[in-house]
Design a protein around this motif. Structure first.
Motif, PDB file in Angstrom:
ATOM      1  N   GLY A 143       0.906  -1.063  -0.041  1.00 20.91           N
ATOM      2  CA  GLY A 143       0.056  -0.190  -0.285  1.00 20.91           C
ATOM      3  C   GLY A 143       0.947   1.168   0.058  1.00 20.91           C
ATOM      4  O   GLY A 143       2.106   1.250   0.488  1.00 20.91           O
ATOM      5  N   SER A 144       0.352   2.487  -0.232  1.00 25.52           N
ATOM      6  CA  SER A 144       1.005   3.745  -0.335  1.00 25.52           C
ATOM      7  C   SER A 144       0.320   4.686   0.321  1.00 25.52           C
ATOM      8  O   SER A 144      -0.281   5.235  -0.414  1.00 25.52           O
ATOM      9  CB  SER A 144       1.468   3.972  -1.837  1.00 25.52           C
ATOM     10  OG  SER A 144       1.846   2.934  -2.426  1.00 25.52           O
ATOM     11  N   PRO A 145       0.371   4.738   2.027  1.00 24.05           N
ATOM     12  CA  PRO A 145      -0.305   5.708   2.298  1.00 24.05           C
ATOM     13  C   PRO A 145       0.187   7.118   2.103  1.00 24.05           C
ATOM     14  O   PRO A 145      -0.667   8.170   2.446  1.00 24.05           O
ATOM     15  CB  PRO A 145       0.125   5.420   3.814  1.00 24.05           C
ATOM     16  CG  PRO A 145       1.032   4.720   3.940  1.00 24.05           C
ATOM     17  CD  PRO A 145       1.191   3.910   2.648  1.00 24.05           C
ATOM     18  N   LYS A 146       1.278   7.402   1.518  1.00 24.41           N
ATOM     19  CA  LYS A 146       1.547   8.734   1.177  1.00 24.41           C
ATOM     20  C   LYS A 146       2.657   8.573  -0.012  1.00 24.41           C
ATOM     21  O   LYS A 146       3.609   7.939  -0.029  1.00 24.41           O
ATOM     22  CB  LYS A 146       2.427   9.441   2.346  1.00 24.41           C
ATOM     23  CG  LYS A 146       2.962  10.975   1.895  1.00 24.41           C
ATOM     24  CD  LYS A 146       3.779  11.429   3.013  1.00 24.41           C
ATOM     25  CE  LYS A 146       4.128  13.025   2.630  1.00 24.41           C
ATOM     26  NZ  LYS A 146       4.624  13.532   3.630  1.00 24.41           N
ATOM     27  N   ASP A 147       2.279   9.065  -1.065  1.00 26.58           N
ATOM     28  CA  ASP A 147       2.873   9.136  -2.377  1.00 26.58           C
ATOM     29  C   ASP A 147       2.622  10.528  -3.104  1.00 26.58           C
ATOM     30  O   ASP A 147       1.714  10.806  -3.568  1.00 26.58           O
ATOM     31  CB  ASP A 147       2.442   8.103  -3.293  1.00 26.58           C
ATOM     32  CG  ASP A 147       3.139   7.800  -4.567  1.00 26.58           C
ATOM     33  OD1 ASP A 147       3.972   8.843  -4.872  1.00 26.58           O
ATOM     34  OD2 ASP A 147       2.884   6.685  -5.230  1.00 26.58           O
TER      35      ASP A 147
END
Length: 150
Positions: A143-147
């Motif tokens: 997952g990518s909670p901040k990108d």
């Protein structure tokens, strides 16, 4: 070189959030007249501070269901080995980022594929066949909670 004051930093922050913002809305958000805002944006572009604008794509809508970062170590630390590796990666659509790094590996790659099976094919038939590749370590993205990449 463009002057980097608080207003230019706000302009860059707003453009990073929304590269399609109208000049009128941008000017309002940063507290300038539209003409002054446009002049500043053009100056930032002219000086290469803003090097381009991009669309942010939905990976699932584009058939990407698997993302991994790969640490790649080369067995030979020559300029020719690095250039050959980099040339080979230019031909691979799965590699969307390639960074030459310091430390225990030479390269950090971002790889995007349709699924695990297509990643296995890329790993085996592309990276696994390149000369000088000594090690590959895969870090699968869950997952990518901040990108903030644009």
């Amino acid at each position: 070189m463009a002057k980097m004051d608080g207003i230019n930093r706000r302009i860059l922050r707003e453009l990073t959030r929304d590269g399609r913002i109208s000049n009128l809305d941008l000017a309002e958000r940063v507290g300038l007249s539209p003409s002054a805002c446009l002049r500043r944006v053009q100056e930032l572009e002219r000086h290469g501070v803003i090097s381009g604008y991009r669309a942010v794509l939905d990976p699932v809508a584009n058939g990407v269901g698997f993302v991994a970062y790969l640490g790649v170590g080369l067995g030979e630390h020559s300029k020719a080995a690095q250039e050959g590796f980099e040339r080979a990666l230019q031909q691979s659509s799965e590699v969307v980022e390639c960074h030459n790094t310091t430390g225990t590996i030479e390269y950090l790659l971002r790889v995007e594929c349709a699924d695990l099976q297509s990643y296995k094919i890329f790993h085996t038939e592309v990276l696994g066949t390149l000369p000088h590749v000594n090690s590959i370590t895969s870090y699968v993205v869950l997952g990518s909670p901040k990108d903030l990449r644009a």
